[in-house]
Design a protein around this motif. Structure first.
Motif, short mmCIF file in Angstrom:
data_model
loop_
_atom_site.label_atom_id
_atom_site.label_comp_id
_atom_site.label_asym_id
_atom_site.label_seq_id
_atom_site.Cartn_x
_atom_site.Cartn_y
_atom_site.Cartn_z
N UNK A 36 0.86 -1.17 0.03
CA UNK A 36 -0.04 0.17 -0.12
C UNK A 36 0.80 1.16 -0.02
N UNK A 37 2.26 1.26 -0.50
CA UNK A 37 2.91 2.38 -0.64
C UNK A 37 2.75 3.13 -1.82
N UNK A 38 2.29 4.50 -1.62
CA UNK A 38 1.93 5.17 -2.80
C UNK A 38 2.85 6.17 -3.53
N UNK A 39 3.94 6.34 -2.82
CA UNK A 39 4.96 7.33 -3.24
C UNK A 39 6.29 7.14 -2.49
N UNK A 40 7.20 7.45 -2.99
CA UNK A 40 8.69 7.39 -2.25
C UNK A 40 9.80 7.06 -3.43
N UNK A 41 10.74 7.17 -2.87
CA UNK A 41 12.08 6.83 -3.87
C UNK A 41 13.00 5.77 -3.04
N UNK A 42 13.47 4.92 -3.86
CA UNK A 42 14.38 4.03 -3.00
C UNK A 42 15.63 3.94 -4.05
N UNK A 43 16.70 4.20 -3.28
CA UNK A 43 18.10 4.29 -3.91
C UNK A 43 18.70 2.90 -3.69
N UNK A 44 19.38 2.44 -4.98
CA UNK A 44 19.89 1.12 -4.83
C UNK A 44 21.45 1.34 -5.54
N UNK A 45 22.37 0.78 -4.81
CA UNK A 45 23.64 0.89 -5.35
C UNK A 45 24.34 -0.66 -5.30
N UNK A 46 24.90 -1.02 -6.51
CA UNK A 46 25.32 -2.34 -6.66
C UNK A 46 26.77 -1.88 -6.29
N UNK A 47 27.41 -2.69 -5.49
CA UNK A 47 28.84 -2.33 -5.16
C UNK A 47 29.70 -3.44 -4.86
N UNK A 48 31.01 -3.66 -4.54
CA UNK A 48 31.84 -5.09 -4.56
C UNK A 48 31.88 -5.43 -3.14
N UNK A 49 32.46 -6.51 -2.77
CA UNK A 49 32.74 -6.85 -1.52
C UNK A 49 33.67 -6.13 -0.76
N UNK A 50 34.51 -5.56 -1.38
CA UNK A 50 35.37 -4.66 -0.11
C UNK A 50 34.79 -3.50 0.21
N UNK A 51 33.74 -2.75 -0.40
CA UNK A 51 32.97 -1.77 0.01
C UNK A 51 31.95 -2.10 0.92
N UNK A 52 31.21 -3.30 0.48
CA UNK A 52 30.23 -3.87 1.39
C UNK A 52 30.72 -4.24 2.77
N UNK A 53 32.07 -4.89 2.90
CA UNK A 53 32.59 -5.17 4.07
C UNK A 53 32.97 -4.02 4.97
N UNK A 54 33.39 -2.66 4.30
CA UNK A 54 33.56 -1.82 5.12
C UNK A 54 32.45 -1.33 5.66
N UNK A 55 31.34 -1.06 4.91
CA UNK A 55 30.19 -0.67 5.62
C UNK A 55 29.44 -1.64 6.68
N UNK A 56 29.62 -2.95 6.24
CA UNK A 56 29.15 -4.00 7.26
C UNK A 56 29.84 -3.90 8.76
N UNK A 57 31.12 -3.53 8.63
CA UNK A 57 31.97 -3.30 9.81
C UNK A 57 31.79 -1.94 10.63
N UNK A 58 31.66 -1.02 9.69
CA UNK A 58 31.27 0.24 10.11
C UNK A 58 29.89 0.27 10.83
N UNK A 59 28.88 -0.22 10.49
CA UNK A 59 27.61 -0.02 10.81
C UNK A 59 26.86 -1.24 11.47
N UNK A 60 27.51 -2.40 11.42
CA UNK A 60 27.15 -3.50 12.16
C UNK A 60 28.04 -4.09 12.97
N UNK A 61 29.24 -3.98 12.81
CA UNK A 61 30.33 -4.40 13.63
C UNK A 61 30.54 -5.71 13.28
N UNK A 62 30.54 -5.98 12.03
CA UNK A 62 30.79 -7.32 11.42
C UNK A 62 31.50 -7.33 10.37
N UNK A 63 33.01 -7.71 10.58
CA UNK A 63 33.98 -7.63 9.57
C UNK A 63 34.26 -8.39 8.49
#
Length: 170
Positions: A36-63
């Motif tokens: 039932x979502x009528x409006x909004x914007x979703x941002x999607x970025x395809x990245x590599x393992x190094x970039x997602x590992x850095x984010x996972x470490x920084x924001x979830x504490x999982x390296x």
């Protein structure tokens, strides 16, 4: 108004399947109808393992690399919103989000190399795995979680229903 997807590919290791943009739009439209979502914007970025590992470490504490991360703006504090993409050496997004399409719901980041690895492990196409990860991340943006058995059952049933609607059943 409609729900809109803005996506970019910031990795070069794996070629994205042809027609992926149409598939993602179809999944987004189906999810919007379902929720039932009528409006909004979703941002999607395809990245590599190094970039997602850095984010996972920084924001979830999982390296370690993960497959998908979601950052729902409705759940974030000012401090959480300050993802520094420059530190990840990602290119700047060329298209500015048009706020007339609604509020930004959040960001989904998918590691394409991890998605490829998982698609091979599970014996299905990269297209199906990317669709699954997008829907999974999108449902997180919409407030779903899988922290308890009941939450997991509800979220995974919604995922599977959306994937089937797009012809991406197992």
């Amino acid at each position: 108004m409609t729900v809109k997807l803005e996506w970019t590919n910031e990795q070069e290791q794996v070629a994205l399947p042809g027609g992926l943009g149409k598939l993602l739009d179809k999944l987004l439209a189906a999810a919007a109808r379902q929720e039932g979502l009528e409006s909004g914007i979703v941002s999607l970025t395809f990245i590599d393992n190094d970039a997602i590992q850095q984010l996972n470490r920084d924001y979830r504490g999982i390296d370690r690399p993960t497959d998908v991360l979601s950052f729902a703006l409705t759940e974030m504090t000012e401090e959480d919103i300050s993802i520094n993409y420059d530190e990840l050496e990602l290119e700047e997004e060329e298209t500015a989000l048009d706020e007339s399409d609604g509020e930004l719901l959040g960001d989904i980041l998918i590691s394409v190399p991890k998605a490829l690895e998982q698609s091979e492990e599970y014996g299905h196409s990269l297209e199906r795995e990317l669709g699954f990860l997008f829907v999974h991340g999108l449902l997180h943006l919409l407030g779903y979680d899988h922290g308890s058995e009941q939450e997991e059952k509800e979220m995974f049933a919604k995922q599977e229903h959306l994937l089937q609607q797009a012809g991406l059943s197992r």
